[in-house]
Motif scaffolding. Structure first.
Motif, PDB file in Angstrom:
ATOM      1  N   ALA A   1      -7.316  14.276  10.703  1.00  0.00           N
ATOM      2  CA  ALA A   1      -6.268  13.288  10.958  1.00  0.00           C
ATOM      3  C   ALA A   1      -6.145  12.294   9.804  1.00  0.00           C
ATOM      4  O   ALA A   1      -7.117  12.006   9.101  1.00  0.00           O
ATOM      5  N   GLN A   2      -4.917  11.791   9.650  1.00  0.00           N
ATOM      6  CA  GLN A   2      -4.624  10.696   8.733  1.00  0.00           C
ATOM      7  C   GLN A   2      -3.841   9.635   9.504  1.00  0.00           C
ATOM      8  O   GLN A   2      -3.005   9.965  10.356  1.00  0.00           O
TER       9      GLN A   2
ATOM     10  N   GLY B   1       5.677  11.135  20.090  1.00  0.00           N
ATOM     11  CA  GLY B   1       5.062  12.138  19.237  1.00  0.00           C
ATOM     12  C   GLY B   1       5.677  13.510  19.387  1.00  0.00           C
ATOM     13  O   GLY B   1       6.513  13.744  20.271  1.00  0.00           O
TER      14      GLY B   1
ATOM     15  N   THR C   1      -0.533  21.300  15.552  1.00  0.00           N
ATOM     16  CA  THR C   1      -0.218  20.219  14.633  1.00  0.00           C
ATOM     17  C   THR C   1       0.514  19.152  15.424  1.00  0.00           C
ATOM     18  O   THR C   1       1.233  19.457  16.390  1.00  0.00           O
TER      19      THR C   1
ATOM     20  N   GLU D   1       2.153  14.818  15.280  1.00  0.00           N
ATOM     21  CA  GLU D   1       2.381  13.521  14.650  1.00  0.00           C
ATOM     22  C   GLU D   1       2.877  12.567  15.716  1.00  0.00           C
ATOM     23  O   GLU D   1       3.545  12.976  16.682  1.00  0.00           O
TER      24      GLU D   1
ATOM     25  N   THR E   1       3.500   8.029  16.849  1.00  0.00           N
ATOM     26  CA  THR E   1       3.468   6.599  16.559  1.00  0.00           C
ATOM     27  C   THR E   1       3.111   5.847  17.832  1.00  0.00           C
ATOM     28  O   THR E   1       3.459   6.261  18.941  1.00  0.00           O
TER      29      THR E   1
ATOM     30  N   GLY F   1       0.741   5.010  12.993  1.00  0.00           N
ATOM     31  CA  GLY F   1       1.043   6.415  13.210  1.00  0.00           C
ATOM     32  C   GLY F   1      -0.141   7.297  12.863  1.00  0.00           C
ATOM     33  O   GLY F   1      -1.118   6.859  12.244  1.00  0.00           O
ATOM     34  N   VAL F   2      -0.060   8.548  13.277  1.00  0.00           N
ATOM     35  CA  VAL F   2      -1.100   9.528  12.992  1.00  0.00           C
ATOM     36  C   VAL F   2      -0.462  10.892  12.797  1.00  0.00           C
ATOM     37  O   VAL F   2       0.531  11.231  13.451  1.00  0.00           O
ATOM     38  N   THR F   3      -0.989  11.663  11.884  1.00  0.00           N
ATOM     39  CA  THR F   3      -0.662  13.085  11.749  1.00  0.00           C
ATOM     40  C   THR F   3      -1.977  13.834  11.811  1.00  0.00           C
ATOM     41  O   THR F   3      -2.980  13.390  11.223  1.00  0.00           O
TER      42      THR F   3
ATOM     43  N   THR G   1      -4.034  17.902  12.501  1.00  0.00           N
ATOM     44  CA  THR G   1      -4.101  19.332  12.774  1.00  0.00           C
ATOM     45  C   THR G   1      -5.370  19.581  13.571  1.00  0.00           C
ATOM     46  O   THR G   1      -6.378  18.894  13.378  1.00  0.00           O
TER      47      THR G   1
END
Length: 417
Positions: A48-49, A322, A339, A341, A343, A357-359, A361
């Motif tokens: 995650a980022q 999301g 996957t 993403e 907020t 936010g996050v994205t 996998t």
């Protein structure tokens, strides 16, 4: 238990078509498979980022944004008796932290070195694993009413319930069947529960209703009453629908759920609202099922207890939006890739509290490149080494992160931001 009905439905559907498809009974076969991997404690890997817009009322988030930019967190969990949980933090091609903890607490690995942690150190570390996340299966499938009735009847005084509640009096359940006698459509329940504070029990009465049809609306209403100053009513409604736009090839499944709590605690009004909207636009062919799921969650909570406004806890509002993508194939036994993403924004009494936010996998049921740390010697010297190593690892993390920041961020940190 909750997965049983959807799994059976999936098997029945598979006999009629090449691919199990989303529908009223099972909103997402792909998410169900991921949930079943969680239940089995299969190996999991999540990367995650994060981004930050608001955090804890801070006025200047430039340094935090700089720290998060390009930083990747990877969490891995390996199941079984010899399982382990691991966290790796990377930025700019450099590993800033690589930590792993054996599931039984016998060993900890930090940046390539293995130690024996003591009880004090273990108690200071986060204990959650990926498998403690709420079961996704309870969202993507209809709750089997008969199984729920049996579970309620099996509860005995003293049994623990979620949120710290305890059964004070066993639950009585009355069943109502459909006109043809084939399907359970409603249960009426009564019992008593003890709150976490151990005070006088709450008397619980209510019903749960689950009709048939192409767009059924499941409902329940439960009332918990201790006295005139302590009582709550919990109301739930969930409507499911399914539209096939091209037979066995394209369609849309939807779930709209609302949960409302109204009541008083020690004479002060407390109300909460939760709304969840899910939409699954899916396509299928001989290669498998592709699901694109949109998620929208809103939460409102108002607490009129004296003093809550001074703590900025009088009115809380949160919004989560999301998208998830999941690809599966009929009969596939391998890992489930996802996957996503999203907020999140949270306000407290109208003031921005959290936002970002996050994205990510994820691989549910995969084989992470993780081995559990072997238990080393456990004498006092080794345990002291573990505490020193943790301090050193955290220092190395902050130093490594600081060295990669921009000049503006460094200047703000040095000036005392």
């Amino acid at each position: 238990m909750l997965a049983a009905a959807c799994a059976a439905f999936a098997l029945l559907t598979a006999t009629a078509a090449a691919q199990t498809l989303p529908g009223v009974e099972c909103f997402s076969p792909g998410l169900l498979r991921a949930a079943q991997a969680l239940q089995r404690q299969d190996d999991l890997r999540v990367t995650a980022q994060f981004t930050a817009d608001n955090a804890l009322y801070a006025r200047d988030l430039t340094v935090l944004r700089d720290m998060l930019s390009g930083t990747t967190l990877t969490v891995e969990s390996v199941g079984g008796e010899d399982g382990a949980d691991a966290l790796r933090i990377e930025r700019g091609g450099e590993t800033l932290l690589d930590a792993a903890l054996a599931r039984d607490g016998s060993a900890m690995r930090l940046n390539g070195h293995t130690f024996a942690p003591d009880e004090a150190l273990l108690s200071s570390l986060p204990q959650a694993t990926l498998w403690t996340l709420p079961g996704v299966d309870s969202i993507v499938e209809r709750v089997p009413l008969a199984a729920l009735a049996q579970a309620l009847e099996a509860l005995q005084p003293g049994d623990a319930l979620p949120l710290g509640l305890t059964v004070a009096r066993a639950f009585a359940v009355e069943r109502t069947m459909s006109d043809d006698g084939e399907r359970l459509t409603r249960i009426d329940v009564s019992g008593a529960i003890t709150p976490p504070d151990g005070g006088a029990p709450y008397e619980v009465t209510g019903f749960l209703r689950q009709p048939g049809g192409r767009a059924p609306k499941d409902t329940f209403e439960l009332t918990a009453t201790r006295d005139e100053d302590n009582h709550f009513t919990l109301t739930y409604a969930s409507t499911r629908s399914s539209e096939v736009q091209r037979k066995d090839a394209k369609g849309k499944a939807s779930v709209q759920t609302s949960l409302r709590s109204d009541g008083e605690l020690e004479g002060s009004r407390i109300d909460s609202r939760l709304t969840v909207r899910l939409t699954n636009d899916w396509t299928a062919d001989e290669g498998g099922l592709s699901e694109k799921i949109a998620v929208s969650v809103t939460l409102g909570h108002t607490d009129r207890t004296p003093g809550r406004r001074m703590q900025r806890l009088n009115d809380i509002a949160a919004t989560l939006k999301g998208r998830l993508n999941v690809e599966t194939a009929e009969g596939q036994s391998g890992p489930v890739p996802l996957t996503a993403e999203g907020t999140l924004s949270v306000t407290m009494d109208g003031n921005d509290f959290l936002g970002g936010g996050v994205t990510l996998t994820a691989l549910a049921g995969g084989k992470p490149a993780l081995t559990a740390p072997a238990a080393p010697q456990t004498d006092g010297e080794a345990q002291a080494d573990a505490r020193a190593a943790l301090d050193e690892a955290l220092h190395a993390l902050t130093a490594g992160l600081y060295a990669q920041l921009g000049e503006d961020s460094m200047n703000k940190i040095e000036s005392g931001l």
